[in-house]
Enzyme design. Structure first.
Site, PDB file in Angstrom:
ATOM      1  N   SER A 105      -9.497   2.075   3.106  1.00 21.35           N
ATOM      2  CA  SER A 105      -8.623   2.790   2.178  1.00 21.35           C
ATOM      3  C   SER A 105      -7.620   1.886   1.467  1.00 21.35           C
ATOM      4  CB  SER A 105      -7.854   3.866   2.954  1.00 21.35           C
ATOM      5  OG  SER A 105      -6.999   3.273   3.931  1.00 21.35           O
ATOM      6  N   SER A 154      -9.994  -0.220   7.218  1.00 23.01           N
ATOM      7  CA  SER A 154      -9.397  -0.047   5.891  1.00 23.01           C
ATOM      8  C   SER A 154      -8.730  -1.287   5.318  1.00 23.01           C
ATOM      9  CB  SER A 154      -8.388   1.113   5.922  1.00 23.01           C
ATOM     10  OG  SER A 154      -9.065   2.335   6.046  1.00 23.01           O
ATOM     11  N   LYS A 173       0.850  -1.190   0.000  1.00 23.44           N
ATOM     12  CA  LYS A 173       0.000   0.000   0.000  1.00 23.44           C
ATOM     13  C   LYS A 173       0.886   1.241   0.000  1.00 23.44           C
ATOM     14  CE  LYS A 173      -3.834   2.015   2.680  1.00 23.44           C
ATOM     15  NZ  LYS A 173      -4.740   1.796   3.830  1.00 23.44           N
TER      16      LYS A 173
END
Length: 474
Positions: free
Chosen positions: A158, A182, A83
């Protein structure tokens, strides 16, 4: 072991066995992964940066180590993605924001250090909401990731790129972060496994923070076993992370492939059954999951939780207070550098007072004590909802930041308990449905045991989305 399936269908465990048997090489796995990325990602937008040269170099190192009889663990030779809030030395780390568009860290995050030391192969950086909060946005340096099951729908956030990359079979594992859901939200909407470990189990050093006291780091993966094997590499104490727990690393795979005999699971049905976002198909899938766990040997009974609204308010006050403290200067000095969603969400913390924050932290202790001292003193784990519906289409998101409903993940950021997102079926629209298994602090092995037993019995994670580009990329 005979390689009778396409390479991207091999799990981490299966690929690791084939690597050690000399049936495949890390370079083969890596080239296959890059081919899928280049074939599929133009439609998915999971990756914001593909590090092909670095990946091939990592693969060559892994193959050389195997040839020399060196075994660095389950991730050796396995391609993965990070990420884009995890620092990667010499590789751009942007937070999906114009504010850090040209940021190139000098050092690796703790998780990247461990994956590299374990012989993993870094394929690149995958998308996120801006600073893990502002999305799904179209006014950022990179477009938002799209759901591989239907690209008109969003992925959740996210850890959006992580979930999309795993669901599309570009990687077996991608790292995510979880402050209010997330990891588990994108895992739910994209039909993957996602593990939020106990707060303090995985170091957050070198990961751009959203809220210091709520942030967790963990993997999104195609199977429970893949998540467990990843945890074996990334878990452990880090003296440079003030929140890191100084505890030994367990064998996260120890309880896999067992039934659930002797376990007691509390089903939090009353916690969500009157939620206005709940769909009938989600209710049916959650009830069926509870019945399946009972069939596997567990005692499953319904338990009461404090109202979701208490957890939700507590989580949001803490999150937005801490996020505003991190971004205060930039929000004042260069607000237009943020995307519209990111700015609107982050600036909300400006209206919260110290008294609000203190009261939220007080409530947090009460809620955490209820979960651990009441429910988990009598149960080995909880079965809880994750998302109460399938993923929304992008058309549901207007010009201003909206709060999409039906996610019940924040309570276990408040408490810090380990929580595993687990696919449990599909809606009538073909999009995934999900539950979460919540365990006692630092008892990830039992959470993974429950997830593994359910996964083996139901087989939902063996189903992949059908993508027109897949034939060219396989």
């Amino acid at each position: 072991m005979s390689i009778a399936v396409p390479l991207h269908e091999l799990s981490i465990a299966e690929a690791s066995a084939a690597l050690r048997a000399g049936e495949i090489s890390s370079r083969m796995l890596t080239e296959n992964a890059l081919q899928r990325i280049f074939g599929l990602d133009p439609a998915i937008s999971a990756f914001v940066l593909v590090t092909a040269d670095r990946a091939l170099a990592d693969a060559e190192k892994a193959d050389a180590a195997f040839a020399a009889g060196i075994d660095r663990g389950p991730m050796q030779g396995i391609p993965y993605a990070m990420k884009d809030i995890y620092d990667t030395a010499g590789i751009r780390t942007t937070g999906h924001s114009n504010l850090l568009r040209d940021n190139v860290p000098a050092t690796d995050s703790a998780v990247q250090e461990k994956l590299a030391a374990g012989g993993g192969v870094l394929l690149g950086k995958v998308g996120t909401f801006e600073f893990a909060i502002g999305g799904p946005s179209f006014d950022l340096p990179f477009p938002p990731a799209r759901n591989p099951w239907n690209t008109d729908h969003f992925t959740g956030g996210s850890s959006s790129g992580s979930a999309a990359a795993v669901a599309a079979g570009m990687v077996r594992m991608a790292m995510g972060s979880d402050t209010g859901g997330s990891i588990r939200g994108p895992a739910a909407y994209c039909g993957t496994v996602g593990l939020k470990p106990t707060y303090g189990r995985v170091s957050r050093r070198g990961v751009f923070p959203l809220a210091y006291s709520l942030d967790h780091c963990g993997p999104l993966a195609w199977s429970v076993e893949d998540a467990a094997l990843t945890m074996q590499v990334i878990g452990g104490y880090d003296p440079l992370d003030p929140a890191s727990a100084k505890l030994p690393v367990p064998d996260f795979t120890e309880k896999l492939n067992r039934d659930l005999s002797g376990l007691r699971i509390g089903y939090t049905r009353k916690f969500y059954i009157e939620n206005p976002f709940l769909t009938a198909e989600a209710t049916a899938a959650l009830d069926a999951a509870a019945q399946q766990m009972a069939a596997l040997g567990a005692v499953v009974d319904e338990v009461d939780m404090p109202p979701f609204e208490q957890f939700d308010a507590c989580c949001r006050v803490i999150m937005f207070s801490e996020a505003y403290a991190i971004h205060e200067t930039d929000l004042k000095v260069r607000p237009h550098a943020y995307g519209r969603y990111g700015y609107q969400r982050l600036i909300s913390g400006a209206v919260l007072s110290a008294a609000d924050y203190v009261q939220a932290q007080r409530l947090r202790r009460e809620l955490t004590a209820f979960v651990n001292d009441n429910l988990l003193s009598r149960h080995d784990a909880l079965l809880a909802p994750n998302a109460l519906s399938t993923a929304a289409p992008f058309s549901d998101f207007g010009p201003d930041a909206s709060r999409w409903g039906g996610m019940l993940t924040g309570p276990f950021n408040v408490t810090g308990n380990p929580a595993l997102a687990l696919p449990i079926g599909f809606g009538a629209n073909g999009l995934p449905l999900s539950a979460q298994i919540v365990g006692r602090p630092f008892d990830e092995p039992t959470v993974l045991q429950i997830g593994s037993a359910y996964e083996a019995a139901v087989g939902v994670t063996k189903i992949r989305p059908s993508m027109p580009q897949a034939a060219k990329a396989a």
